[in-house]
Scaffold this motif. Structure first.
Motif, PDB file in Angstrom:
ATOM      1  N   UNK A 174       0.834  -1.205   0.000  1.00  0.00           N
ATOM      2  CA  UNK A 174       0.000   0.000   0.000  1.00  0.00           C
ATOM      3  C   UNK A 174       0.870   1.257   0.000  1.00  0.00           C
ATOM      4  N   UNK A 175       1.948   1.233   0.741  1.00  0.00           N
ATOM      5  CA  UNK A 175       2.886   2.366   0.742  1.00  0.00           C
ATOM      6  C   UNK A 175       3.548   2.485  -0.627  1.00  0.00           C
ATOM      7  N   UNK A 176       3.885   1.366  -1.227  1.00  0.00           N
ATOM      8  CA  UNK A 176       4.474   1.379  -2.568  1.00  0.00           C
ATOM      9  C   UNK A 176       3.496   1.997  -3.564  1.00  0.00           C
ATOM     10  N   UNK A 177       2.234   1.642  -3.477  1.00  0.00           N
ATOM     11  CA  UNK A 177       1.221   2.205  -4.370  1.00  0.00           C
ATOM     12  C   UNK A 177       1.087   3.708  -4.142  1.00  0.00           C
ATOM     13  N   UNK A 178       1.112   4.148  -2.894  1.00  0.00           N
ATOM     14  CA  UNK A 178       1.049   5.582  -2.595  1.00  0.00           C
ATOM     15  C   UNK A 178       2.239   6.300  -3.216  1.00  0.00           C
ATOM     16  N   UNK A 179       3.414   5.712  -3.125  1.00  0.00           N
ATOM     17  CA  UNK A 179       4.614   6.309  -3.713  1.00  0.00           C
ATOM     18  C   UNK A 179       4.503   6.382  -5.240  1.00  0.00           C
ATOM     19  N   UNK A 180       3.979   5.336  -5.846  1.00  0.00           N
ATOM     20  CA  UNK A 180       3.823   5.326  -7.302  1.00  0.00           C
ATOM     21  C   UNK A 180       2.783   6.351  -7.749  1.00  0.00           C
ATOM     22  N   UNK A 181       1.668   6.421  -7.039  1.00  0.00           N
ATOM     23  CA  UNK A 181       0.652   7.426  -7.368  1.00  0.00           C
ATOM     24  C   UNK A 181       1.215   8.839  -7.210  1.00  0.00           C
ATOM     25  N   UNK A 182       2.016   9.033  -6.174  1.00  0.00           N
ATOM     26  CA  UNK A 182       2.646  10.336  -5.963  1.00  0.00           C
ATOM     27  C   UNK A 182       3.517  10.702  -7.164  1.00  0.00           C
ATOM     28  N   UNK A 183       4.338   9.779  -7.614  1.00  0.00           N
ATOM     29  CA  UNK A 183       5.220  10.045  -8.756  1.00  0.00           C
ATOM     30  C   UNK A 183       4.412  10.373 -10.017  1.00  0.00           C
ATOM     31  N   UNK A 184       3.339   9.651 -10.232  1.00  0.00           N
ATOM     32  CA  UNK A 184       2.500   9.882 -11.417  1.00  0.00           C
ATOM     33  C   UNK A 184       1.838  11.255 -11.343  1.00  0.00           C
ATOM     34  N   UNK A 185       1.272  11.589 -10.189  1.00  0.00           N
ATOM     35  CA  UNK A 185       0.581  12.868 -10.061  1.00  0.00           C
ATOM     36  C   UNK A 185       1.553  14.043 -10.136  1.00  0.00           C
ATOM     37  N   UNK A 186       2.747  13.879  -9.589  1.00  0.00           N
ATOM     38  CA  UNK A 186       3.767  14.932  -9.707  1.00  0.00           C
ATOM     39  C   UNK A 186       4.086  15.157 -11.186  1.00  0.00           C
ATOM     40  N   UNK A 187       4.208  14.088 -11.941  1.00  0.00           N
ATOM     41  CA  UNK A 187       4.480  14.202 -13.373  1.00  0.00           C
ATOM     42  C   UNK A 187       3.348  14.930 -14.088  1.00  0.00           C
ATOM     43  N   UNK A 188       2.109  14.631 -13.729  1.00  0.00           N
ATOM     44  CA  UNK A 188       0.952  15.308 -14.330  1.00  0.00           C
ATOM     45  C   UNK A 188       1.010  16.816 -14.072  1.00  0.00           C
ATOM     46  N   UNK A 189       1.268  17.184 -12.837  1.00  0.00           N
ATOM     47  CA  UNK A 189       1.335  18.606 -12.475  1.00  0.00           C
ATOM     48  C   UNK A 189       2.496  19.274 -13.199  1.00  0.00           C
ATOM     49  N   UNK A 190       3.629  18.606 -13.234  1.00  0.00           N
ATOM     50  CA  UNK A 190       4.812  19.174 -13.881  1.00  0.00           C
ATOM     51  C   UNK A 190       4.555  19.426 -15.365  1.00  0.00           C
ATOM     52  N   UNK A 191       3.902  18.500 -16.041  1.00  0.00           N
ATOM     53  CA  UNK A 191       3.603  18.670 -17.463  1.00  0.00           C
ATOM     54  C   UNK A 191       2.723  19.889 -17.701  1.00  0.00           C
ATOM     55  N   UNK A 192       1.715  20.069 -16.870  1.00  0.00           N
ATOM     56  CA  UNK A 192       0.821  21.221 -17.036  1.00  0.00           C
ATOM     57  C   UNK A 192       1.565  22.519 -16.731  1.00  0.00           C
ATOM     58  N   UNK A 193       2.375  22.519 -15.687  1.00  0.00           N
ATOM     59  CA  UNK A 193       3.159  23.717 -15.356  1.00  0.00           C
ATOM     60  C   UNK A 193       4.139  24.044 -16.479  1.00  0.00           C
TER      61      UNK A 193
END
Length: 120
Positions: free
Chosen positions: A94-113
């Motif tokens: 579950x912690x691994x999934x949270x870390x992976x989701x974090x990385x994906x969402x950071x990438x999404x935000x970075x692309x828009x920025x």
């Protein structure tokens, strides 16, 4: 396995709900568990709100809200482990999934920025 984020964030929430249901009924486990339940289930809600955003700024705000909830979720899971309410092995995926989701969402935000910056 290519699962869309809507499904993946909902799956994360379901796993959090099941974890909460299986926690011991001690006061500390229930208090920490309720905090985790709140933060872990709101990640997907923030993501869905972000997908309906009317602007880049609104999208960024909603997704960053989801990132905050993921960080908080990991914090509550760490407390559950470090207070010996639940063993680390039980939460590792579950912690691994949270870390992976974090990385994906950071990438999404970075692309828009980055896209916004390129328009300037």
């Amino acid at each position: 396995m290519n699962v869309d984020l809507k499904t993946r964030t909902k799956g994360f929430a379901i796993r959090i709900i099941k974890l909460y249901a299986d926690l011991p009924k001690s006061t500390e486990a229930q208090i920490l568990g309720k905090q985790l339940l709140r933060s872990g289930t709101s990640v997907g809600a923030h993501y869905r709100e972000g997908m309906r955003a009317r602007s880049d700024a609104e999208f960024i705000s909603k997704i960053e809200g989801g990132l905050q909830e993921l960080e908080e979720s990991v914090y509550w899971m760490e407390l559950l482990i470090e207070s010996d309410v639940i063993d680390e092995y039980s939460l590792s995926e579950l912690i691994k999934e949270a870390d992976e989701l974090t990385a994906i969402l950071i990438t999404c935000v970075k692309k828009v920025k980055d896209r916004k910056e390129a328009k300037k």
